[in-house]
Design an enzyme around this catalytic site. Sequence first.
Site: not given
Length: 369
Positions: A37, A43, A155
């Site tokens: 991802g 990263v 989140d």
Amino acid sequence: MPDCTMMNKNGMVSKIQTRIRTDHFKSNYDLVGKELGRGKFAVVKKCVEKVTGKEHAAKFLRKRRKGEDCRMDIINEIAVLESAKANPFVVSLHEVYETATEIILVLECAAGGEIFNQCVADSDDAFTEKDVIRLARQILAGVAWLHHKNVVHLDLKPQNILLTSSHPLGDIRIVDFGLSRRTDNVKEVREILGTPEYVAPEILNYEPLSTATDMWSIGVLTYVMLTGESPFLGDNKQETFLNVSQVNVDYSQEVFQGVSSLAIDFIKSLLVKNPRHRATAEDCLKHPWLNNSHSHTHTGHAHPRLLPSMDEPETSQSESDPESESPAPSPELVIVASYTLCPGQGEMKAGRGGAFPFEEPLIQQEVIC
């Protein structure tokens, strides 16, 4: 458990127990395969520990972002992972390295990837309601544990829930604590942060954050897992925020074909505007949907294209555009990187006329009362 001397006023922990290594990461690990991802400031790559041969996920986080030193944000993320070490449903932290420009978190590798992939899958690979019940129990157990420790994730979304395996369907791992806050020893924290389709109304109204803020996101997450659609997604962020603030949710038979009435009741207990009236993680774990033998025998795919059932229409939303404006009650929102272990790749399948793209979370300056 960090005490108040280890936590700043906005709920971010400033001290950690993990030793930060400064020797060369590549002396101890080999990077393998493609990136797992990528975000604006992070990263994630698969790596293999040379001594043990064990696979891990290495999350490379830039310390400087948009000209600002964000090292303490990463320290907070490490601290939360440390505090959740005994939680079987949170991704485990193995080691931490630091270079001049980055901090590298060596994490458990959840080989099954994001549940996002099954949320957008074709009928044969989509979650069944039975699957969702099992995964929802695990998500709630993990979140209840965090909330007991006064940690709010802020989140929770399909891109931040990974699977230990996809075939057969494994167990979940909650990832990405880059926006998390601790609520103990803090009177009130008010921030605009989260991902647009998943933020709770109190965030948009600039009201205090609490564990109930996560529970709203779990309601949205469950809706997405069962239907493959995003309940509040509008044509742009402004419309999405309006849908959230007005709690415009479509519970129609068209959307919830093949889904039990208990599942809808479960979602309704979470998508409640007043956070005080929202079900807690412990309440949810006692809900009949997660403890009903009839629900457990429901094996049809949950996505609405497959099975008959359900009722109660209301409203609908469609596609989202990458704009960056807030609703009227809030200051301008600023897009920041998602520090997910494996950010969503591509788009969610159209439900009511639009694609469901991966959204970066939002963040706004804190106001402490």
